[in-house]
Design a protein around this motif. Structure first.
Motif, PDB file in Angstrom:
ATOM      1  N   VAL A 234     -96.826  -9.412  49.651  1.00  0.00           N
ATOM      2  CA  VAL A 234     -97.480 -10.526  50.339  1.00  0.00           C
ATOM      3  C   VAL A 234     -96.724 -11.826  50.119  1.00  0.00           C
ATOM      4  N   GLY A 235     -95.627 -11.816  49.369  1.00  0.00           N
ATOM      5  CA  GLY A 235     -94.869 -13.037  49.130  1.00  0.00           C
ATOM      6  C   GLY A 235     -93.861 -12.861  47.989  1.00  0.00           C
ATOM      7  N   ALA A 236     -93.429 -13.972  47.411  1.00  0.00           N
ATOM      8  CA  ALA A 236     -92.458 -13.949  46.300  1.00  0.00           C
ATOM      9  C   ALA A 236     -92.626 -15.191  45.447  1.00  0.00           C
ATOM     10  N   VAL A 237     -92.153 -15.089  44.235  1.00  0.00           N
ATOM     11  CA  VAL A 237     -92.209 -16.205  43.280  1.00  0.00           C
ATOM     12  C   VAL A 237     -90.770 -16.572  42.894  1.00  0.00           C
ATOM     13  N   ALA A 238     -90.487 -17.869  42.889  1.00  0.00           N
ATOM     14  CA  ALA A 238     -89.180 -18.383  42.428  1.00  0.00           C
ATOM     15  C   ALA A 238     -89.409 -19.325  41.265  1.00  0.00           C
ATOM     16  N   VAL A 239     -88.815 -18.998  40.158  1.00  0.00           N
ATOM     17  CA  VAL A 239     -88.890 -19.856  38.964  1.00  0.00           C
ATOM     18  C   VAL A 239     -87.497 -20.437  38.749  1.00  0.00           C
ATOM     19  N   GLY A 240     -87.401 -21.752  38.655  1.00  0.00           N
ATOM     20  CA  GLY A 240     -86.094 -22.390  38.561  1.00  0.00           C
ATOM     21  C   GLY A 240     -85.907 -23.263  37.339  1.00  0.00           C
ATOM     22  N   ILE A 241     -84.698 -23.281  36.869  1.00  0.00           N
ATOM     23  CA  ILE A 241     -84.259 -24.168  35.767  1.00  0.00           C
ATOM     24  C   ILE A 241     -83.032 -24.888  36.271  1.00  0.00           C
ATOM     25  N   LEU A 242     -83.064 -26.220  36.235  1.00  0.00           N
ATOM     26  CA  LEU A 242     -81.937 -26.984  36.743  1.00  0.00           C
ATOM     27  C   LEU A 242     -80.656 -26.607  35.991  1.00  0.00           C
ATOM     28  N   LEU A 243     -79.573 -26.542  36.767  1.00  0.00           N
ATOM     29  CA  LEU A 243     -78.304 -26.126  36.156  1.00  0.00           C
ATOM     30  C   LEU A 243     -77.853 -27.102  35.076  1.00  0.00           C
ATOM     31  N   ASN A 244     -78.174 -28.382  35.250  1.00  0.00           N
ATOM     32  CA  ASN A 244     -77.838 -29.357  34.200  1.00  0.00           C
ATOM     33  C   ASN A 244     -78.516 -29.003  32.882  1.00  0.00           C
ATOM     34  N   ASN A 245     -79.746 -28.568  32.977  1.00  0.00           N
ATOM     35  CA  ASN A 245     -80.471 -28.171  31.767  1.00  0.00           C
ATOM     36  C   ASN A 245     -79.862 -26.911  31.138  1.00  0.00           C
ATOM     37  N   VAL A 246     -79.391 -26.000  32.043  1.00  0.00           N
ATOM     38  CA  VAL A 246     -78.731 -24.785  31.524  1.00  0.00           C
ATOM     39  C   VAL A 246     -77.466 -25.166  30.761  1.00  0.00           C
ATOM     40  N   ASN A 247     -76.657 -26.028  31.398  1.00  0.00           N
ATOM     41  CA  ASN A 247     -75.414 -26.444  30.740  1.00  0.00           C
ATOM     42  C   ASN A 247     -75.685 -27.211  29.456  1.00  0.00           C
ATOM     43  N   GLN A 248     -76.742 -28.014  29.454  1.00  0.00           N
ATOM     44  CA  GLN A 248     -77.104 -28.765  28.246  1.00  0.00           C
ATOM     45  C   GLN A 248     -77.496 -27.818  27.118  1.00  0.00           C
ATOM     46  N   ALA A 249     -78.237 -26.771  27.456  1.00  0.00           N
ATOM     47  CA  ALA A 249     -78.624 -25.788  26.440  1.00  0.00           C
ATOM     48  C   ALA A 249     -77.409 -25.074  25.858  1.00  0.00           C
ATOM     49  N   VAL A 250     -76.486 -24.728  26.788  1.00  0.00           N
ATOM     50  CA  VAL A 250     -75.249 -24.077  26.308  1.00  0.00           C
ATOM     51  C   VAL A 250     -74.463 -25.023  25.418  1.00  0.00           C
ATOM     52  N   ALA A 251     -74.372 -26.290  25.828  1.00  0.00           N
ATOM     53  CA  ALA A 251     -73.621 -27.282  25.044  1.00  0.00           C
ATOM     54  C   ALA A 251     -74.241 -27.481  23.668  1.00  0.00           C
ATOM     55  N   GLN A 252     -75.570 -27.509  23.614  1.00  0.00           N
ATOM     56  CA  GLN A 252     -76.231 -27.659  22.324  1.00  0.00           C
ATOM     57  C   GLN A 252     -75.939 -26.462  21.417  1.00  0.00           C
ATOM     58  N   SER A 253     -75.903 -25.289  22.029  1.00  0.00           N
ATOM     59  CA  SER A 253     -75.577 -24.101  21.240  1.00  0.00           C
ATOM     60  C   SER A 253     -74.152 -24.186  20.701  1.00  0.00           C
ATOM     61  N   ARG A 254     -73.223 -24.666  21.569  1.00  0.00           N
ATOM     62  CA  ARG A 254     -71.833 -24.801  21.121  1.00  0.00           C
ATOM     63  C   ARG A 254     -71.679 -25.911  20.083  1.00  0.00           C
ATOM     64  N   LEU A 255     -72.513 -26.937  20.188  1.00  0.00           N
ATOM     65  CA  LEU A 255     -72.414 -28.045  19.244  1.00  0.00           C
ATOM     66  C   LEU A 255     -72.573 -27.565  17.803  1.00  0.00           C
ATOM     67  N   ILE A 256     -73.449 -26.615  17.613  1.00  0.00           N
ATOM     68  CA  ILE A 256     -73.640 -26.069  16.263  1.00  0.00           C
ATOM     69  C   ILE A 256     -72.333 -25.434  15.763  1.00  0.00           C
ATOM     70  N   ILE A 257     -71.648 -24.735  16.704  1.00  0.00           N
ATOM     71  CA  ILE A 257     -70.375 -24.117  16.330  1.00  0.00           C
ATOM     72  C   ILE A 257     -69.341 -25.180  15.984  1.00  0.00           C
ATOM     73  N   TYR A 258     -69.293 -26.244  16.821  1.00  0.00           N
ATOM     74  CA  TYR A 258     -68.318 -27.301  16.560  1.00  0.00           C
ATOM     75  C   TYR A 258     -68.562 -27.968  15.213  1.00  0.00           C
ATOM     76  N   ILE A 259     -69.828 -28.209  14.914  1.00  0.00           N
ATOM     77  CA  ILE A 259     -70.160 -28.813  13.614  1.00  0.00           C
ATOM     78  C   ILE A 259     -69.740 -27.889  12.483  1.00  0.00           C
ATOM     79  N   SER A 260     -69.990 -26.595  12.655  1.00  0.00           N
ATOM     80  CA  SER A 260     -69.600 -25.621  11.619  1.00  0.00           C
ATOM     81  C   SER A 260     -68.089 -25.576  11.455  1.00  0.00           C
ATOM     82  N   VAL A 261     -67.369 -25.608  12.605  1.00  0.00           N
ATOM     83  CA  VAL A 261     -65.908 -25.610  12.539  1.00  0.00           C
ATOM     84  C   VAL A 261     -65.407 -26.860  11.820  1.00  0.00           C
ATOM     85  N   GLY A 262     -65.990 -28.004  12.159  1.00  0.00           N
ATOM     86  CA  GLY A 262     -65.570 -29.237  11.504  1.00  0.00           C
ATOM     87  C   GLY A 262     -65.810 -29.213  10.009  1.00  0.00           C
TER      88      GLY A 262
END
Length: 536
Positions: A153-181
């Motif tokens: 009878v229809g469909a559902v679309a759930v969205g997350i802005l790509l900027n937010n996706v990239n920000q989440a990835v960057a935050q995850s990488r930030l931990i690695i960068y801090i550890s490397v430093g």
């Protein structure tokens, strides 16, 4: 010219090297791990959006509203509540024509879905895509809405802005960068401390300086004539120089002893005692499989702590030989002793005749002694111009008379003053040993006579010593000049060896003529320059 040192010190090189290794390791780790984390982060967001979409698609409220069993207006508040709770950008419920039934912007409700990627969902397929909608580029998870009877009878679309996706990835990488430093910082600090520690262990020396010092110390150890042996605290040999190995080989100890227990290689060693007591053993005589050595053993201490013991040693025979060779001192002493002994005997005779008042006979005896002495002294002074050798010959003549033999010099004997006084010491060694051998050879013979002749011509000195002894057979002629060889018992065999060595030192030659029962004659020829052509 002063040699230039290395461009960088060992401490700098080690610090840079360790830092480079740490930086490279952390960089590779960052590349591998950060990409994995980025992928996992995006996958987690996709799974989150898909899960939310499934929850909404299976909600009875949504299914009933799209199926006409409830009012479609109820979908908007329900979707917004879920969106706020799950912190996604939008939850859009659409019917089979793609018309929105919910949207974060109330004004967009009732309008067609934007993006063009909803087609597969309306055909009954789940998917995740990235497309641009009214809110911008977003990651979208689509799930079809199906009734209990299986009708979509229809469909559902759930969205997350790509900027937010990239920000989440960057935050995850930030931990690695801090550890490397932090890891790099720790690596740098550790590298500095490690370099300083190694530098202190090596007494502040650079590798090139250590290599040079090692080469010099090794050369010094190998060049000394004394044997050097060192052991550690476990009594294992850590050092044996070339002189020590040569002495061991003479004693029958073959192979390299380094690494072996000292007691297994050398019997009756005192090195273990020094190791235990910490007290030095000086000028000790030890038997090394028949070779007597004189050794000095001292403990080795570093910063007040015992780390082993070291021994220096040498064949006692060589030490004794050196003492006997020192400018003919032993031979001079023997000659002087013989003269003194003969003189004392004559004084005793004179004293006895005085007590017995044999004055006439005393006068005759003294005249005879004086004449004999003047005759001998005068002859030798006229023919032997060097006072050292002249005095030595007089002493040997006295010694010969003392042992019941006669030392006769040829009438034509002559020896001028040498240009180099040091030559006389070698001649004394040659003459003294040849005469001593001759005296020992005639000791049991009826005729005990030694004939000696010195002749000089064309800068060549010829010395002949002939005895009336039993002679030497042909088998022994090739061996009598060997060190240690003797037919007169042990601890002998040095006299003729010293003669040969002195002759070789002066670039001369020696000949021997002997027949059994007819005595032995030695003839020595030596280069000999007189002093400024002086022949008087």
């Amino acid at each position: 010219m002063r040699q230039r040192g290395p461009l960088f010190s060992l401490q700098t090189i080690m610090t840079l090297l360790v830092c480079a290794v740490v930086a490279l390791s952390l960089t590779v780790t960052d590349i591998l791990i950060s990409q994995e984390i980025a992928d996992n982060t995006q996958q987690n967001l996709e799974d989150k959006a898909t899960t939310i979409a499934r929850i909404v698609a299976h909600s009875p409220l949504v299914i009933e509203a799209l199926n006409g069993q409830r009012a479609e207006a109820e979908i908007q508040p329900f979707a917004n509540d879920i969106r706020k709770i799950t912190a996604v950008e939008f939850i859009v419920v659409m019917d089979m024509q793609g018309i929105r039934k919910s949207h974060p912007d109330i004004n967009k409700v009732g309008q067609p879905f934007v993006g063009g990627d909803e087609g597969a969902a309306l055909e009954g397929h789940e998917l995740v895509s990235i497309a641009k909608g009214t809110l911008g580029m977003s990651l979208r998870a689509f799930t079809p809405i199906v009734t209990s009877s299986g009708k979509q009878v229809g469909a559902v679309a759930v969205g997350i802005l790509l900027n937010n996706v990239n920000q989440a990835v960057a935050q995850s990488r930030l931990i690695i960068y801090i550890s490397v430093g932090l890891g790099l910082m720790v690596g740098v600090i550790g590298a500095i401390f490690l370099a300083r520690k190694i530098k202190n262990i090596m007494f502040g020396l650079e590798p090139k300086e250590i290599a040079k010092m090692l080469e010099e110390r090794s050369a010094m150890l190998e060049s000394v004539r004394e044997g050097i042996l060192a052991i550690d605290t476990d009594s294992r040999i850590t050092l044996a120089n070339a002189a020590a190995l040569r002495l061991f080989n003479r004693a029958g100890i073959s192979g390299d002893p380094v690494g072996e227990k000292v007691a297994d290689c050398i019997p009756n060693t005192l090195m273990n005692n020094v190791l235990e007591t910490g007290s030095a053993e000086l000028d000790q005589e030890l038997d090394l499989f028949g070779i007597t050595i004189v050794t000095n053993i001292i403990p080795l201490c570093v910063k007040g702590k015992s780390v082993g013991a070291i021994a220096t040693f040498r064949d006692k025979t060589e030490i004794k030989q050196m003492a006997e060779e020192l400018t003919g001192v032993l031979l001079y002493a023997d000659a002087l002793r013989a003269q003194a002994h003969e003189f004392m005997n004559k004084l005793h005779v004179i004293l006895g005749m005085v007590h017995m008042e044999y004055y006439d006979q005393l006068s005759t005896y003294i005249s005879k002694i004086a004449h004999q002495h003047q005759s001998e002294v005068g002859f030798i002074v006229r023919h032997i111009k060097d006072p050292v050798l002249a005095g030595f010959i007089l002493g040997k003549m006295s010694y010969a008379r003392e042992v019941g033999a006669e030392l006769v010099l040829f009438e034509e004997c002559f020896l001028p003053v040498p240009a180099d006084p040091e030559v006389i010491h070698e001649i004394v060694t040659v003459f003294g040993n040849l005469v001593d051998n001759a005296l020992e050879a005639v000791v049991d013979c009826p005729l005990r006579q030694i004939d000696v002749n010195f002749s000089y011509e064309d800068n060549v000195l010829s010395l002949e010593v002939k005895d009336t002894g039993p002679g030497i057979n042909d088998d022994l002629k090739s061996q009598i000049f060997s060190k240690g060889y003797s037919t007169k018992g042990t601890k002998r065999g040095l006299g003729l060896y010293l003669v040969k060595r002195s002759v070789e030192k002066l670039n001369g030659k020696i000949e021997i003529a002997s027949e059994e029962g007819q005595g032995t004659q030695f003839k020595v020829s030596l280069p000999y320059k007189n002093k400024d052509g002086w022949m008087e």
